[in-house]
Design a protein around this motif. Structure first.
Motif, PDB file in Angstrom:
ATOM      1  N   LEU A 124       3.159  -4.907  49.074  1.00 41.09           N
ATOM      2  CA  LEU A 124       2.646  -4.720  47.711  1.00 41.09           C
ATOM      3  C   LEU A 124       1.679  -3.548  47.652  1.00 41.09           C
ATOM      4  O   LEU A 124       1.682  -2.780  46.687  1.00 41.09           O
ATOM      5  N   LEU A 125       0.860  -3.397  48.677  1.00 41.92           N
ATOM      6  CA  LEU A 125      -0.044  -2.241  48.727  1.00 41.92           C
ATOM      7  C   LEU A 125       0.747  -0.934  48.829  1.00 41.92           C
ATOM      8  O   LEU A 125       0.421   0.055  48.169  1.00 41.92           O
ATOM      9  N   ILE A 126       1.785  -0.954  49.648  1.00 44.55           N
ATOM     10  CA  ILE A 126       2.580   0.261  49.864  1.00 44.55           C
ATOM     11  C   ILE A 126       3.322   0.685  48.601  1.00 44.55           C
ATOM     12  O   ILE A 126       3.420   1.884  48.309  1.00 44.55           O
ATOM     13  N   ILE A 127       3.804  -0.266  47.824  1.00 47.44           N
ATOM     14  CA  ILE A 127       4.578   0.116  46.631  1.00 47.44           C
ATOM     15  C   ILE A 127       3.712   0.253  45.376  1.00 47.44           C
ATOM     16  O   ILE A 127       4.226   0.593  44.311  1.00 47.44           O
ATOM     17  N   LEU A 148       4.477   6.517  51.018  1.00 48.32           N
ATOM     18  CA  LEU A 148       4.619   6.795  52.451  1.00 48.32           C
ATOM     19  C   LEU A 148       3.249   6.970  53.100  1.00 48.32           C
ATOM     20  O   LEU A 148       3.006   6.468  54.209  1.00 48.32           O
ATOM     21  N   LEU A 149       2.355   7.654  52.419  1.00 45.31           N
ATOM     22  CA  LEU A 149       1.000   7.856  52.931  1.00 45.31           C
ATOM     23  C   LEU A 149       0.268   6.516  53.076  1.00 45.31           C
ATOM     24  O   LEU A 149      -0.387   6.262  54.096  1.00 45.31           O
ATOM     25  N   VAL A 150       0.398   5.651  52.074  1.00 44.78           N
ATOM     26  CA  VAL A 150      -0.223   4.313  52.153  1.00 44.78           C
ATOM     27  C   VAL A 150       0.346   3.547  53.340  1.00 44.78           C
ATOM     28  O   VAL A 150      -0.394   2.896  54.094  1.00 44.78           O
ATOM     29  N   ALA A 151       1.663   3.623  53.550  1.00 51.12           N
ATOM     30  CA  ALA A 151       2.294   2.926  54.680  1.00 51.12           C
ATOM     31  C   ALA A 151       1.731   3.427  56.003  1.00 51.12           C
ATOM     32  O   ALA A 151       1.414   2.626  56.895  1.00 51.12           O
ATOM     33  N   LEU A 152       1.585   4.734  56.132  1.00 54.92           N
ATOM     34  CA  LEU A 152       1.048   5.293  57.377  1.00 54.92           C
ATOM     35  C   LEU A 152      -0.409   4.883  57.602  1.00 54.92           C
ATOM     36  O   LEU A 152      -0.804   4.550  58.724  1.00 54.92           O
ATOM     37  N   ILE A 153      -1.184   4.889  56.533  1.00 55.19           N
ATOM     38  CA  ILE A 153      -2.588   4.466  56.637  1.00 55.19           C
ATOM     39  C   ILE A 153      -2.669   2.996  57.053  1.00 55.19           C
ATOM     40  O   ILE A 153      -3.462   2.625  57.933  1.00 55.19           O
ATOM     41  N   LEU A 154      -1.843   2.152  56.457  1.00 54.70           N
ATOM     42  CA  LEU A 154      -1.861   0.726  56.806  1.00 54.70           C
ATOM     43  C   LEU A 154      -1.415   0.498  58.252  1.00 54.70           C
ATOM     44  O   LEU A 154      -1.967  -0.358  58.947  1.00 54.70           O
ATOM     45  N   MET A 155      -0.440   1.266  58.706  1.00 49.71           N
ATOM     46  CA  MET A 155      -0.021   1.144  60.108  1.00 49.71           C
ATOM     47  C   MET A 155      -1.181   1.519  61.030  1.00 49.71           C
ATOM     48  O   MET A 155      -1.432   0.850  62.031  1.00 49.71           O
ATOM     49  N   PHE A 156      -1.879   2.590  60.690  1.00 45.52           N
ATOM     50  CA  PHE A 156      -3.044   2.997  61.477  1.00 45.52           C
ATOM     51  C   PHE A 156      -4.100   1.895  61.481  1.00 45.52           C
ATOM     52  O   PHE A 156      -4.665   1.556  62.534  1.00 45.52           O
ATOM     53  N   LEU A 157      -4.369   1.308  60.309  1.00 42.47           N
ATOM     54  CA  LEU A 157      -5.391   0.258  60.208  1.00 42.47           C
ATOM     55  C   LEU A 157      -5.001  -1.004  60.972  1.00 42.47           C
ATOM     56  O   LEU A 157      -5.871  -1.687  61.531  1.00 42.47           O
ATOM     57  N   LEU A 158      -3.708  -1.322  61.019  1.00 39.82           N
ATOM     58  CA  LEU A 158      -3.269  -2.448  61.855  1.00 39.82           C
ATOM     59  C   LEU A 158      -3.606  -2.167  63.316  1.00 39.82           C
ATOM     60  O   LEU A 158      -4.065  -3.050  64.042  1.00 39.82           O
ATOM     61  N   GLY A 174      -5.206   2.676  66.902  1.00 36.54           N
ATOM     62  CA  GLY A 174      -4.717   3.080  65.585  1.00 36.54           C
ATOM     63  C   GLY A 174      -3.700   4.196  65.670  1.00 36.54           C
ATOM     64  O   GLY A 174      -2.670   4.174  64.978  1.00 36.54           O
ATOM     65  N   LEU A 175      -3.978   5.173  66.539  1.00 36.01           N
ATOM     66  CA  LEU A 175      -3.040   6.284  66.714  1.00 36.01           C
ATOM     67  C   LEU A 175      -1.727   5.815  67.334  1.00 36.01           C
ATOM     68  O   LEU A 175      -0.657   6.341  67.016  1.00 36.01           O
ATOM     69  N   ARG A 176      -1.800   4.798  68.179  1.00 39.12           N
ATOM     70  CA  ARG A 176      -0.578   4.265  68.796  1.00 39.12           C
ATOM     71  C   ARG A 176       0.333   3.636  67.742  1.00 39.12           C
ATOM     72  O   ARG A 176       1.540   3.886  67.729  1.00 39.12           O
ATOM     73  N   THR A 177      -0.239   2.834  66.844  1.00 41.26           N
ATOM     74  CA  THR A 177       0.603   2.228  65.804  1.00 41.26           C
ATOM     75  C   THR A 177       1.078   3.278  64.805  1.00 41.26           C
ATOM     76  O   THR A 177       2.197   3.202  64.301  1.00 41.26           O
ATOM     77  N   LEU A 178       0.241   4.282  64.550  1.00 45.32           N
ATOM     78  CA  LEU A 178       0.664   5.380  63.682  1.00 45.32           C
ATOM     79  C   LEU A 178       1.820   6.146  64.324  1.00 45.32           C
ATOM     80  O   LEU A 178       2.768   6.541  63.634  1.00 45.32           O
TER      81      LEU A 178
END
Length: 193
Positions: A124-127, A148-158, A174-178
């Motif tokens: 929901l955040l990504i869309i 796409l930017l939100v998705a990448l940011i969320l992956m980094f935050l995970l 964070g960089l690893r998940t990104l």
């Protein structure tokens, strides 16, 4: 508040807090990567109406959430019942009305809700940029690019969150998940061309 304390107690005696956290992260990761894939697929293909993109994303989001809840509920219920039966056998008594019995009944629901809520919330955040564009709000960039930017940011935050849990460098984690997200995007772009 009383119910929250009871639930925290049941999670503690069943040693399930880590399980809930893992399910949330794993399925959140799946949800974010799935949205990344769908949105990137639309971004590199012939232009589609925003409603079509949103519909595809919402459909995938609902499927991920339902799958997350149902699969975790089924598997965790079975595991909890097995553990309770082993404990009852070791103690030679019925524990159905005990705290362990309540944990066997309620913990699977908590795990299932965490497993289903993670992809739902992240997706929901990504869309959100897609919905904002559909509503006519001006955006600083294409709604697909912003999603796409939100998705990448969320992956980094995970990854940052995982780093905090593990007590390791949050930046490296964070960089690893990104990196996983960027490799996924690269594969999609390669296969799509």
């Amino acid at each position: 508040m009383k119910h929250v304390r009871q639930l925290a107690f049941l999670l503690r005696i069943s040693h399930s807090s880590g399980i809930v956290r893992r399910y949330f992260i794993v399925n959140g990761f799946d949800g974010a990567l799935t949205m990344l894939g769908i949105i990137l697929g639309f971004a590199v293909s012939d232009p589609a109406p925003l409603q079509v993109v949103i519909g595809a994303c919402v459909g995938a989001t609902v499927a991920l959430a339902v799958s997350g809840v149902s699969s975790a509920l089924i598997s965790e219920s079975a595991e909890r019942q097995r553990s309770l039966a082993e404990l009852e056998q070791a103690m030679a008594r019925d524990l159905g009305d005990s705290a362990h019995g309540r944990a066997a009944r309620w913990v699977p629901w908590v795990v299932a809700l965490a497993n289903g809520a993670a992809p739902l919330l992240l997706a929901l955040l990504i869309i959100t940029p897609l919905w904002l564009a559909e509503a006519g709000l001006p955006l600083p960039a294409s709604p697909l690019v912003l999603s796409l930017l939100v998705a990448l940011i969320l992956m980094f935050l995970l990854g940052v969150y995982l780093g905090r849990i593990a007590g390791v460098s949050i930046w490296r984690s964070g960089l690893r998940t990104l990196l996983v997200a960027l490799v996924t995007a690269g594969l999609i772009l390669m296969l799509g061309s």
